[in-house]
Design an enzyme around this catalytic site. Structure first.
Site, PDB file in Angstrom:
ATOM      1  N   LEU A  33      30.805  29.752  78.005  1.00 15.75           N
ATOM      2  CA  LEU A  33      31.447  31.034  77.436  1.00 15.75           C
ATOM      3  C   LEU A  33      33.368  30.620  77.929  1.00 15.75           C
ATOM      4  CD1 LEU A  33      31.885  33.370  79.048  1.00 15.75           C
ATOM      5  CD2 LEU A  33      32.228  32.687  81.942  1.00 15.75           C
ATOM      6  N   SER A  99      26.188  25.144  78.635  1.00 20.37           N
ATOM      7  CA  SER A  99      26.363  26.582  79.858  1.00 20.37           C
ATOM      8  C   SER A  99      26.097  27.494  79.459  1.00 20.37           C
ATOM      9  CB  SER A  99      27.605  26.598  80.097  1.00 20.37           C
ATOM     10  OG  SER A  99      28.313  26.919  80.493  1.00 20.37           O
ATOM     11  N   GLN A 100      27.232  28.507  78.869  1.00 18.49           N
ATOM     12  CA  GLN A 100      26.125  30.360  78.728  1.00 18.49           C
ATOM     13  C   GLN A 100      25.527  29.881  77.712  1.00 18.49           C
ATOM     14  OE1 GLN A 100      28.486  34.286  79.733  1.00 18.49           O
ATOM     15  NE2 GLN A 100      28.754  33.948  77.299  1.00 18.49           N
ATOM     16  N   ASP A 216      28.547  19.563  89.357  1.00 16.51           N
ATOM     17  CA  ASP A 216      28.898  20.612  88.334  1.00 16.51           C
ATOM     18  C   ASP A 216      30.334  21.528  88.736  1.00 16.51           C
ATOM     19  OD1 ASP A 216      28.238  21.328  86.147  1.00 16.51           O
ATOM     20  OD2 ASP A 216      28.677  23.110  87.180  1.00 16.51           O
ATOM     21  N   HIS A 271      31.713  19.674  85.149  1.00 15.32           N
ATOM     22  CA  HIS A 271      30.899  20.676  84.470  1.00 15.32           C
ATOM     23  C   HIS A 271      31.503  20.734  83.369  1.00 15.32           C
ATOM     24  CE1 HIS A 271      28.698  24.679  82.600  1.00 15.32           C
ATOM     25  NE2 HIS A 271      29.586  24.957  82.239  1.00 15.32           N
TER      26      HIS A 271
END
Length: 290
Positions: A33, A99-100, A216, A271
């Site tokens: 993202l 991630s996304q 994270d 993250h």
């Protein structure tokens, strides 16, 4: 044949075999993202350095703010960008999804029949959903907190925002199942005409590597990166206790029984560091890119 001739023949035979011995499967990188190819640039360098000659493609699609567009739209776009790379790779490809991007990759794997993904590596992806405040969520809904966000996400309009498509409020499961147009169908929590085909396609992968960790700070709960999630009391239940695992609705149990799932849990990693930390690459990623 003299000894010298034999040696030359042997050397030529070795040289002829080297291309096949040293060849690595192409690697495809899918960003997260508000990211783009630059988000994966360091990881791409690591792969090129440790596996010289590897074809590494960081897909430039739905970059930056465009990554907030509807998830199925993004899946369709990434699938068409990835398809020709797969078709030109006789021995298959590796997918690394951040991630996304991990959910994008899940959508691609489910909807692409006859794909040839050998290993898919998920870097701290909200695979089981997201339920927690983060800087990413606040960009869309600055005035809402996690306990009220369902009011915005569980609507037809809300589901057109990528993050709402995998927002999973454990206190509002009925609304989640009613409105979710992406994660619930993908998990087989809501059965559709595509459920069986998606499961069959997903099960074509040979290895699935899950990366995540307790520090994270963005994926909440962090165990979502391991397909775990909250129950209604916000106690985290591991993957094996999730309904979609027990029912094997999209093939997760089958993969686990095949010993095709590898978990790499690393504490102390924020993250943003999953794509840049060299120690993570050496420990959890490099070995799967042969």
């Amino acid at each position: 044949m003299t000894g010298g001739c034999r040696l030359r023949v042997f050397i030529w035979a070795v040289l002829l075999l080297l291309p096949s011995v040293m060849a690595y499967r192409p690697v495809i990188l899918v960003h997260g993202l508000f990211g783009g190819p630059e988000q994966m640039a360091t990881l791409k360098k690591y792969i090129k350095r440790s596996h010289p000659g590897t074809s590494v493609t960081a897909i430039s699609l739905y970059d930056d703010n465009a990554s907030s567009k509807p998830m199925w739209e993004q899946v369709d776009g990434f699938r068409e960008a990835i398809r020709p790379i797969m078709e030109s790779a006789e021995d298959g490809v590796h997918l690394i999804c951040y991630s996304q991007g991990g959910l994008i990759c899940r959508g691609v794997l489910a909807t692409l029949p006859h794909h040839n993904v050998h290993s898919v590596i998920f870097l701290s992806s909200p695979l089981a959903g997201q339920y927690g405040d983060s800087n990413y969520i606040s960009k869309f809904f600055p005035s809402l907190i996690k306990s009220t966000l369902y009011n915005a996400c569980y609507t037809t309009k809300g589901q057109k925002i990528s993050t709402c498509s995998y927002w999973k409020d454990p206190h509002q499961i009925e609304k989640y199942l009613k409105y979710s147009v992406f994660l619930a169908p993908l998990n087989g929590e809501v059965e559709t005409v595509h459920t069986k085909a998606w499961r069959k396609n997903f099960l074509r992968i040979k290895k699935m590597v899950l990366l995540g960790g307790p520090d994270d700070g963005t994926i909440k709960p962090w165990q979502s990166s391991m397909f775990g999630f909250y129950n209604r009391n916000e106690n985290v239940m591991d993957m094996e206790h999730q309904d979609y695992y027990i029912s094997d609705s999209f093939g997760l149990k089958t993969l686990n029984r095949r010993k095709a799932i590898v978990k790499c849990i690393i504490p102390g990693v924020h993250h943003d560091a999953w794509t840049t930390d060299y120690k993570i690459y050496k420990k959890c990623i490099e070995k799967w890119l042969t």
